[in-house]
Write a protein that holds these residues in place. Sequence first.
Motif, PDB file in Angstrom:
ATOM      1  N   THR A  34       0.916  -0.885  -0.121  1.00  0.00           N
ATOM      2  CA  THR A  34      -0.053  -0.467  -0.317  1.00  0.00           C
ATOM      3  C   THR A  34       0.574   1.146   0.375  1.00  0.00           C
ATOM      4  O   THR A  34       1.765   1.402   0.512  1.00  0.00           O
ATOM      5  N   GLU A  35       0.386   2.126  -0.496  1.00  0.00           N
ATOM      6  CA  GLU A  35       0.604   3.251  -0.380  1.00  0.00           C
ATOM      7  C   GLU A  35       1.324   4.013   1.423  1.00  0.00           C
ATOM      8  O   GLU A  35       2.412   4.511   1.059  1.00  0.00           O
ATOM      9  N   GLU A  36       0.925   3.683   2.430  1.00  0.00           N
ATOM     10  CA  GLU A  36       1.910   3.355   3.934  1.00  0.00           C
ATOM     11  C   GLU A  36       2.827   2.830   3.707  1.00  0.00           C
ATOM     12  O   GLU A  36       3.469   3.974   4.648  1.00  0.00           O
ATOM     13  N   ASP A  37       3.087   1.819   3.110  1.00  0.00           N
ATOM     14  CA  ASP A  37       4.393   1.302   3.431  1.00  0.00           C
ATOM     15  C   ASP A  37       5.375   2.191   3.334  1.00  0.00           C
ATOM     16  O   ASP A  37       6.286   1.529   3.804  1.00  0.00           O
ATOM     17  N   ARG A  38       5.241   2.322   2.417  1.00  0.00           N
ATOM     18  CA  ARG A  38       6.204   3.894   1.882  1.00  0.00           C
ATOM     19  C   ARG A  38       6.918   5.032   2.527  1.00  0.00           C
ATOM     20  O   ARG A  38       7.497   5.916   2.046  1.00  0.00           O
ATOM     21  N   TYR A  39       5.990   5.061   3.191  1.00  0.00           N
ATOM     22  CA  TYR A  39       6.099   6.436   4.157  1.00  0.00           C
ATOM     23  C   TYR A  39       7.284   6.209   5.382  1.00  0.00           C
ATOM     24  O   TYR A  39       7.553   6.826   6.619  1.00  0.00           O
ATOM     25  N   PHE A  40       7.568   4.960   5.357  1.00  0.00           N
ATOM     26  CA  PHE A  40       8.379   4.487   6.852  1.00  0.00           C
ATOM     27  C   PHE A  40       9.772   3.264   6.587  1.00  0.00           C
ATOM     28  O   PHE A  40       9.343   2.518   4.771  1.00  0.00           O
ATOM     29  N   THR A  41      10.500   3.053   7.113  1.00  0.00           N
ATOM     30  CA  THR A  41      12.430   2.682   6.469  1.00  0.00           C
ATOM     31  C   THR A  41      11.954   1.864   8.000  1.00  0.00           C
ATOM     32  O   THR A  41      11.672   2.033   8.649  1.00  0.00           O
ATOM     33  N   ILE A  42      12.840   0.018   7.406  1.00  0.00           N
ATOM     34  CA  ILE A  42      13.045  -0.291   8.446  1.00  0.00           C
ATOM     35  C   ILE A  42      14.593  -0.892   7.945  1.00  0.00           C
ATOM     36  O   ILE A  42      15.101  -1.013   7.157  1.00  0.00           O
ATOM     37  N   ASP A  43      15.061  -1.509   9.443  1.00  0.00           N
ATOM     38  CA  ASP A  43      16.583  -1.382   9.373  1.00  0.00           C
ATOM     39  C   ASP A  43      16.481  -3.287   9.386  1.00  0.00           C
ATOM     40  O   ASP A  43      15.825  -4.404  10.007  1.00  0.00           O
ATOM     41  N   ALA A  44      16.773  -3.698   8.023  1.00  0.00           N
ATOM     42  CA  ALA A  44      16.949  -5.155   8.052  1.00  0.00           C
ATOM     43  C   ALA A  44      17.357  -5.801   8.865  1.00  0.00           C
ATOM     44  O   ALA A  44      16.752  -7.406   9.398  1.00  0.00           O
ATOM     45  N   SER A  45      18.661  -5.577   9.770  1.00  0.00           N
ATOM     46  CA  SER A  45      19.144  -6.260  11.065  1.00  0.00           C
ATOM     47  C   SER A  45      18.419  -6.485  12.118  1.00  0.00           C
ATOM     48  O   SER A  45      17.763  -7.671  12.770  1.00  0.00           O
ATOM     49  N   THR A  46      18.144  -5.467  12.728  1.00  0.00           N
ATOM     50  CA  THR A  46      17.805  -4.501  13.581  1.00  0.00           C
ATOM     51  C   THR A  46      16.188  -4.380  13.991  1.00  0.00           C
ATOM     52  O   THR A  46      16.032  -4.291  14.988  1.00  0.00           O
ATOM     53  N   GLY A  47      15.610  -4.054  12.690  1.00  0.00           N
ATOM     54  CA  GLY A  47      14.347  -4.648  12.745  1.00  0.00           C
ATOM     55  C   GLY A  47      13.860  -2.692  13.033  1.00  0.00           C
ATOM     56  O   GLY A  47      12.419  -2.362  13.817  1.00  0.00           O
ATOM     57  N   THR A  48      13.893  -1.661  13.170  1.00  0.00           N
ATOM     58  CA  THR A  48      13.835  -0.286  13.891  1.00  0.00           C
ATOM     59  C   THR A  48      13.341  -0.299  12.622  1.00  0.00           C
ATOM     60  O   THR A  48      13.654  -0.321  11.579  1.00  0.00           O
ATOM     61  N   ILE A  49      12.230   0.666  13.523  1.00  0.00           N
ATOM     62  CA  ILE A  49      11.387   1.552  11.962  1.00  0.00           C
ATOM     63  C   ILE A  49      11.299   3.013  11.370  1.00  0.00           C
ATOM     64  O   ILE A  49      11.748   3.449  12.789  1.00  0.00           O
ATOM     65  N   LYS A  50      11.944   3.248  10.947  1.00  0.00           N
ATOM     66  CA  LYS A  50      11.684   4.848  10.625  1.00  0.00           C
ATOM     67  C   LYS A  50      11.239   5.547   9.434  1.00  0.00           C
ATOM     68  O   LYS A  50      10.853   5.229   9.173  1.00  0.00           O
ATOM     69  N   THR A  51      11.034   7.313   9.986  1.00  0.00           N
ATOM     70  CA  THR A  51      10.437   7.464   8.730  1.00  0.00           C
ATOM     71  C   THR A  51      10.479   8.406   7.952  1.00  0.00           C
ATOM     72  O   THR A  51      12.250   7.875   7.550  1.00  0.00           O
ATOM     73  N   ALA A  52      10.096   8.611   7.131  1.00  0.00           N
ATOM     74  CA  ALA A  52      10.723   8.117   5.251  1.00  0.00           C
ATOM     75  C   ALA A  52       9.982   9.334   5.167  1.00  0.00           C
ATOM     76  O   ALA A  52      10.063  10.065   3.202  1.00  0.00           O
ATOM     77  N   LYS A  53       9.385  10.606   6.122  1.00  0.00           N
ATOM     78  CA  LYS A  53       8.149  11.634   4.993  1.00  0.00           C
ATOM     79  C   LYS A  53       7.847  12.399   6.425  1.00  0.00           C
ATOM     80  O   LYS A  53       8.495  11.952   7.690  1.00  0.00           O
ATOM     81  N   ILE A  54       7.399  13.899   6.538  1.00  0.00           N
ATOM     82  CA  ILE A  54       7.493  14.460   7.313  1.00  0.00           C
ATOM     83  C   ILE A  54       5.824  14.029   8.101  1.00  0.00           C
ATOM     84  O   ILE A  54       5.017  14.689   6.474  1.00  0.00           O
ATOM     85  N   PHE A  55       5.209  14.028   8.300  1.00  0.00           N
ATOM     86  CA  PHE A  55       4.011  14.306   8.906  1.00  0.00           C
ATOM     87  C   PHE A  55       3.335  14.795   9.149  1.00  0.00           C
ATOM     88  O   PHE A  55       3.803  15.863   9.772  1.00  0.00           O
ATOM     89  N   ASP A  56       1.700  14.902   8.617  1.00  0.00           N
ATOM     90  CA  ASP A  56       0.971  16.280   9.484  1.00  0.00           C
ATOM     91  C   ASP A  56      -0.254  15.621  10.319  1.00  0.00           C
ATOM     92  O   ASP A  56      -1.163  14.393   9.564  1.00  0.00           O
ATOM     93  N   ARG A  57      -0.163  15.770  11.207  1.00  0.00           N
ATOM     94  CA  ARG A  57      -1.312  14.879  11.876  1.00  0.00           C
ATOM     95  C   ARG A  57      -2.716  14.729  11.618  1.00  0.00           C
ATOM     96  O   ARG A  57      -3.965  14.145  11.403  1.00  0.00           O
TER      97      ARG A  57
END
Length: 790
Positions: free
Chosen positions: A425-448
């Motif tokens: 989905t499009e929402e999955d492209r808003y985040f990235t994940i470290d393949a080894s540690t499993g840490t999820i990070k933001t890939a864009k600036i969010f507006d609540r």
Amino acid sequence: MRITSTSSICPVLVCLCFVQRCYGAAHHGSIKVTRNQTKHIEGETEVHHRPKRGWVWNQFFVLEEHMGPDPQYVGKLHSNSDKGDGSVKYILTGEGAGTIFIIDDTTGDIHSTKSLDREQKTHYVLHAQAIDRRTNKPLEPESEFIIKVQDINDNAPKFTDGPYIVTVPEMSEMGTSVLQVTATDADDPTYGNSARVVYSILQGQPYFSVDPKTGVIRTALHNMDREAREHYSVVIQAKDMAGQVGGLSGSTTVNITLTDVNDNPPRFPQKHYQLYVPESAQVGSAVGKIKANDADTGSNADMKYTIINGDGSGVFSISTDKETREGILSLKKPLNYEKKKSYTLNIEGANTHLDFRFSHLGPFKDVTMLKVIVGDVDEPPLFTMPSYVMEVYENAKIGTPVGTVTAHDPDAANSLVRYFIDHNTEEDRYFTIDASTGTIKTAKIFDREETPWYNITVAASEIDNPGLVSHVPVGVRILDVNDNPPELARDYDVVVCENTKPGQVIQTIAATDKDNSANGARFHFSLDEGLSLNPNFTLRNNEDNTASILTRRRRYSRTTQDIYYLPVLISDGGVPPLSSSSTLTIRVCACERDGRVRTCHAEAFLSSAGLSTGALIAILLCIVILLAIVVLFVTLRRSKKEPLIISEEDVRENVVTYDDEGGGEEDTEAFDITALRNPSAAEELKYRRDVRPEVKPLSRHHPSSSLDSIDVQEFIKQRLAEADLDPSVPPYDSLQTYAYEGHRSEAGSISSLDSATTHSDQDYNYLGDWGPEFKKLAELYGEIEPERTT
């Protein structure tokens, strides 16, 4: 007449016939004796002779199914009048006479020419007569006798309903009735033993027996077991002549089936079973089958399987397949080879329909042991949680950590795990994940305020076996930051009445904030502090996220100022707080005493009335149409013209009509002006009737000189100027036309215009008392000065 009967087949029958002739009256009641009477034919006197025996009747017998080459002798007719000289003639009539039975008319011997069947016809009724051959006169009265067909045993017994199909329960007691068979014999049951039948069993012994007289078939053994033998074929024979030698016989087949009873308990073929189940088996799926054998059938073989004990009773369940009567073993909980490698189950199979007559053969249940071996399977990585929920603030920089997911290899090898996000989905492209540690990070600036929540799917696979993948849902909540200033909840239309009092609330305002309640639920309202003190209005903060606008003076005037502008400052309670400024427009309107708005300026009034643009256009259109109708009506009234020129034959004076609805006395219809354009064509000068003449009338003796001295153009201009300056006339130019009043009247003109040129002592001041209709006449002929109104 004597009748004798002998048999040519069997001397015994001749003896029987002789006995019946001698003793027939005692046994059959068939001997008839009549007195011999002789009557003189030609009217002679009747002579009574000594009574003599005439016809002596008895039954004749003829054997059925006679197969000899010659006709069968039945009997002989003989009359006492027969002297043996051939003078007596014997005649035979009745059933079969001449066809089946023939008679020798001289000797009286009767023979049967055909083979007879008693089963088709048992006897024949005939009539015998003896006549004088010479005179053809009866010598004996006509008499009736019977030829009876003698039965022989020519019909075998028959079973009309066979073959038979019947059932009997297994394990029945000996002598249990199974079926009654019946055979019928077409021979005569009243004569001899030809129709006397006895029954016997030809096949089916020693299991069944038959009653010789009644034909009832019964069981002949104890505890006949269906499971040993189910079907039996029994042959029953029926023989006539009471079973003696020479009797005829017939047979039928009875097919007997033993029906099942629950006399066999279920039994497992083995006492120990073993089942292999991989640990990857799904919960609720069938992992194996087991079956107990039951020799019975139908409902007698129905059974129920139960896990009665064992360490796997909480992990497995068992149910019964009604069609196959198998026990279906299902998985209740997931298996884990690393935790437990085998389970032991004790399974019981029991009949559900019991027959207490055979309880001594029980118990009707059996138990076996089942060992379940759990198979090791390479499983995909296992996440530590079934789902994850993470949070991140809006406006966070790209690459800000959101959270970490963790998975491990459940197998003993404990392979390393690689993480990745399914970009489905499009929402999955808003985040990235470290393949080894499993840490999820933001890939864009969010507006609540745009999207407050994101759902993504994280996958984990073993490095050694990438095909084994497991997934886990991750929800990311966007936390609020106070980045939106508060605003007015709506556009307010504020109205203040001209007659308002100081301190009166004219409007309550509210505010909204796109941020959540933590950063925008508390609002503060105030006037712009950078401006001087507002002398007209003030603002009161209500401390409930609303504010009230109050007046500061007593009266307001639309003519002086109809619109006021009030700047309002709104701030929220966030950290840091944000504020915004909005300007309210306040309109001054005229109101009723109860505060209802009566009118503002045109735009405000229409807006307050709540009229749409279409409604305003419709109202204006109606007003224009009404004005057009009024103008058209006035124009039509002014365009009406009444003929004022009187013909030569009409000597009446022109009457001026006054109408209060018109423009007054001067608003009259006029005559044709062509006469004024050619004054020389007129006979004499005629003056205007509604205006006092300002020139002296001409003498009748000098008409030509008078006409020449009149300046018509100056006269018209003068009258036109008077009409323009007179405010009592309608507001449009009025063209007055003049003409002649007529001539050839012997009495002369009686016009009041002519009378103005003569000297008269008449006083016209009384006209002023006649009312407004005669006001103009009073001004023309009286001393009253015309009144002018402004």
